[in-house]
Design a protein around this motif. Structure first.
Motif, PDB file in Angstrom:
ATOM      1  N   LEU A  27       0.823  -1.204   0.000  1.00  0.00           N
ATOM      2  CA  LEU A  27       0.000   0.000   0.000  1.00  0.00           C
ATOM      3  C   LEU A  27       0.859   1.257   0.000  1.00  0.00           C
ATOM      4  N   LYS A  28       0.452   2.237  -0.791  1.00  0.00           N
ATOM      5  CA  LYS A  28       1.095   3.545  -0.761  1.00  0.00           C
ATOM      6  C   LYS A  28       0.536   4.336   0.424  1.00  0.00           C
ATOM      7  N   ARG A  29       1.268   5.355   0.839  1.00  0.00           N
ATOM      8  CA  ARG A  29       0.835   6.139   1.986  1.00  0.00           C
ATOM      9  C   ARG A  29      -0.526   6.774   1.752  1.00  0.00           C
ATOM     10  N   GLU A  30      -0.756   7.293   0.531  1.00  0.00           N
ATOM     11  CA  GLU A  30      -2.047   7.915   0.254  1.00  0.00           C
ATOM     12  C   GLU A  30      -3.188   6.896   0.244  1.00  0.00           C
ATOM     13  N   GLU A  31      -2.884   5.645  -0.126  1.00  0.00           N
ATOM     14  CA  GLU A  31      -3.904   4.602  -0.091  1.00  0.00           C
ATOM     15  C   GLU A  31      -4.267   4.237   1.352  1.00  0.00           C
ATOM     16  N   ILE A  32      -3.250   4.194   2.222  1.00  0.00           N
ATOM     17  CA  ILE A  32      -3.511   3.901   3.631  1.00  0.00           C
ATOM     18  C   ILE A  32      -4.364   5.010   4.251  1.00  0.00           C
ATOM     19  N   ASP A  33      -4.007   6.261   3.960  1.00  0.00           N
ATOM     20  CA  ASP A  33      -4.773   7.385   4.510  1.00  0.00           C
ATOM     21  C   ASP A  33      -6.215   7.356   3.994  1.00  0.00           C
ATOM     22  N   TRP A  34      -6.369   7.051   2.698  1.00  0.00           N
ATOM     23  CA  TRP A  34      -7.712   6.989   2.112  1.00  0.00           C
ATOM     24  C   TRP A  34      -8.555   5.919   2.793  1.00  0.00           C
ATOM     25  N   ALA A  35      -7.971   4.745   3.020  1.00  0.00           N
ATOM     26  CA  ALA A  35      -8.716   3.643   3.631  1.00  0.00           C
ATOM     27  C   ALA A  35      -9.053   3.946   5.093  1.00  0.00           C
ATOM     28  N   ARG A  36      -8.133   4.570   5.817  1.00  0.00           N
ATOM     29  CA  ARG A  36      -8.388   4.879   7.234  1.00  0.00           C
ATOM     30  C   ARG A  36      -9.525   5.896   7.383  1.00  0.00           C
ATOM     31  N   GLU A  37      -9.613   6.827   6.443  1.00  0.00           N
ATOM     32  CA  GLU A  37     -10.667   7.841   6.524  1.00  0.00           C
ATOM     33  C   GLU A  37     -12.056   7.249   6.300  1.00  0.00           C
ATOM     34  N   ARG A  38     -12.138   6.070   5.681  1.00  0.00           N
ATOM     35  CA  ARG A  38     -13.428   5.507   5.295  1.00  0.00           C
ATOM     36  C   ARG A  38     -13.811   4.278   6.111  1.00  0.00           C
ATOM     37  N   THR A  39     -13.069   3.994   7.153  1.00  0.00           N
ATOM     38  CA  THR A  39     -13.374   2.820   7.977  1.00  0.00           C
ATOM     39  C   THR A  39     -13.392   3.201   9.452  1.00  0.00           C
ATOM     40  N   ARG A  40     -14.091   2.368  10.237  1.00  0.00           N
ATOM     41  CA  ARG A  40     -14.234   2.653  11.663  1.00  0.00           C
ATOM     42  C   ARG A  40     -13.638   1.564  12.551  1.00  0.00           C
ATOM     43  N   SER A  41     -13.100   0.518  11.957  1.00  0.00           N
ATOM     44  CA  SER A  41     -12.509  -0.557  12.747  1.00  0.00           C
ATOM     45  C   SER A  41     -11.317  -1.132  11.986  1.00  0.00           C
ATOM     46  N   HIS A  44     -12.340  -3.818   9.363  1.00  0.00           N
ATOM     47  CA  HIS A  44     -12.920  -3.210   8.160  1.00  0.00           C
ATOM     48  C   HIS A  44     -11.847  -2.517   7.338  1.00  0.00           C
ATOM     49  N   LEU A  45     -10.875  -1.897   8.027  1.00  0.00           N
ATOM     50  CA  LEU A  45      -9.746  -1.271   7.330  1.00  0.00           C
ATOM     51  C   LEU A  45      -8.981  -2.302   6.505  1.00  0.00           C
ATOM     52  N   LEU A  46      -8.712  -3.452   7.104  1.00  0.00           N
ATOM     53  CA  LEU A  46      -7.994  -4.515   6.392  1.00  0.00           C
ATOM     54  C   LEU A  46      -8.802  -5.008   5.202  1.00  0.00           C
ATOM     55  N   ALA A  47     -10.111  -5.158   5.376  1.00  0.00           N
ATOM     56  CA  ALA A  47     -10.962  -5.637   4.285  1.00  0.00           C
ATOM     57  C   ALA A  47     -10.974  -4.655   3.124  1.00  0.00           C
ATOM     58  N   LEU A  48     -11.068  -3.349   3.416  1.00  0.00           N
ATOM     59  CA  LEU A  48     -11.099  -2.348   2.353  1.00  0.00           C
ATOM     60  C   LEU A  48      -9.767  -2.260   1.637  1.00  0.00           C
ATOM     61  N   ALA A  49      -8.668  -2.319   2.385  1.00  0.00           N
ATOM     62  CA  ALA A  49      -7.335  -2.273   1.766  1.00  0.00           C
ATOM     63  C   ALA A  49      -7.106  -3.488   0.875  1.00  0.00           C
ATOM     64  N   LEU A  50      -7.535  -4.665   1.330  1.00  0.00           N
ATOM     65  CA  LEU A  50      -7.407  -5.875   0.511  1.00  0.00           C
ATOM     66  C   LEU A  50      -8.231  -5.760  -0.771  1.00  0.00           C
ATOM     67  N   ALA A  51      -9.454  -5.247  -0.643  1.00  0.00           N
ATOM     68  CA  ALA A  51     -10.299  -5.088  -1.826  1.00  0.00           C
ATOM     69  C   ALA A  51      -9.655  -4.142  -2.827  1.00  0.00           C
ATOM     70  N   LEU A  52      -9.050  -3.062  -2.327  1.00  0.00           N
ATOM     71  CA  LEU A  52      -8.399  -2.089  -3.203  1.00  0.00           C
ATOM     72  C   LEU A  52      -7.234  -2.711  -3.961  1.00  0.00           C
ATOM     73  N   LYS A  53      -6.325  -3.386  -3.259  1.00  0.00           N
ATOM     74  CA  LYS A  53      -5.134  -3.939  -3.913  1.00  0.00           C
ATOM     75  C   LYS A  53      -5.493  -5.107  -4.822  1.00  0.00           C
ATOM     76  N   CYS A  54      -6.478  -5.934  -4.423  1.00  0.00           N
ATOM     77  CA  CYS A  54      -6.888  -7.053  -5.271  1.00  0.00           C
ATOM     78  C   CYS A  54      -7.514  -6.544  -6.567  1.00  0.00           C
ATOM     79  N   TYR A  55      -8.305  -5.485  -6.473  1.00  0.00           N
ATOM     80  CA  TYR A  55      -8.918  -4.934  -7.686  1.00  0.00           C
ATOM     81  C   TYR A  55      -7.850  -4.346  -8.593  1.00  0.00           C
ATOM     82  N   GLN A  56      -6.854  -3.664  -8.024  1.00  0.00           N
ATOM     83  CA  GLN A  56      -5.778  -3.102  -8.850  1.00  0.00           C
ATOM     84  C   GLN A  56      -5.005  -4.192  -9.569  1.00  0.00           C
TER      85      GLN A  56
END
Length: 244
Positions: A27-41, A44-56
């Motif tokens: 993950l790039k720093r901006e991707e981590i910041d983006w995912a943290r802003e959109r999750t509350r746990s 969920h943060l791990l799930a969103l980050a995985l979805a992002l990198k798998c889609y890429q």
């Protein structure tokens, strides 16, 4: 020849090299910041980050069960989450929405791949080049099966970049040797075309002694300037597809 599962509808490889893991799933720093802003746990943060990198990497959202554990561990380490953190969507509707979007995107890409011969040639050629380079770097990084033992993302990045640097140096040296052979053949009267050179790979290994003697006394010796010019016509036209 790359199979259609690896191009139009890619899947996870059974074993991924350290370089592939770093390039595609770090993950790039901006991707981590983006995912943290959109999750509350954290889960969920791990799930969103995985979805992002798998889609890429794949072009669609895979099922949670299809994501290799090594990928989960790599992304979790990049996020600096506790070891026991598991990916979990706060809403089942979120996962279902991701899944359906991924299926639609993959279907469109598959149809384009099947119906367009030019696209198939370009995708296959590009995929084969990438796989050849990855196989070559894996062959050079033979220690520990090419696996990086460090969990520190900084150390992982250093190992990947140094391995790529070594591979590029060997490729450059091999290319100079091939150019010299081409000039010798031309001097003997052989006609060398761009199409001939297109069939030659720079990822040769037979002439490399990985376990040989390395002359460190010559590290400070300045090499002779190389001639980058080859008297070869590289403008090879792509053959027209046969009429239906």
């Amino acid at each position: 020849m790359t199979s259609i599962e690896r191009t139009a509808y890619p899947r996870f490889k059974r074993l991924m090299s350290a370089r592939e893991m770093h390039v595609f799933f770090t993950l790039k720093r901006e991707e981590i910041d983006w995912a943290r802003e959109r999750t509350r746990s954290e889960d969920h943060l791990l799930a969103l980050a995985l979805a992002l990198k798998c889609y890429q990497k794949l072009g669609y959202f895979p099922k949670a069960s299809e994501v290799p554990e090594t990928v989960v561990e790599h992304v979790r380490g990049a996020l600096e989450l506790p070891e026991g953190t598991r990916p979990h969507y706060e809403s089942a509707n979120t996962y279902r929405a991701f899944r359906e979007v991924g299926r639609a995107v993959a279907t469109v890409q598959l149809l384009k791949f099947i119906s367009d011969p030019s696209l198939r040639r370009r995708v296959t050629a590009a995929t084969n080049k990438a796989e050849s380079f990855n196989n070559f770097t894996g062959w050079l990084a033979f220690c520990n099966g090419g696996m990086i033992a460090e969990n520190d993302p900084v150390e992982q990045e250093k190992a990947v970049k140094l391995t790529s640097l070594l591979a590029n140096c060997v490729i450059f040296h091999t290319t100079l040797d091939l150019m010299e052979v081409v000039r010798e053949l031309q001097g003997e009267g052989w006609q060398i075309t761009g199409e001939d050179l297109a069939a030659i790979s720079p990822y040769l290994t037979d002439h490399i002694m990985r376990f040989g003697t390395y002359a460190t006394t010559e590290l400070t010796a300045r090499p002779d300037a190389f001639d980058p010019h080859l008297d070869v016509d590289f403008d090879v036209e792509e053959p027209e597809p046969a009429a239906a």
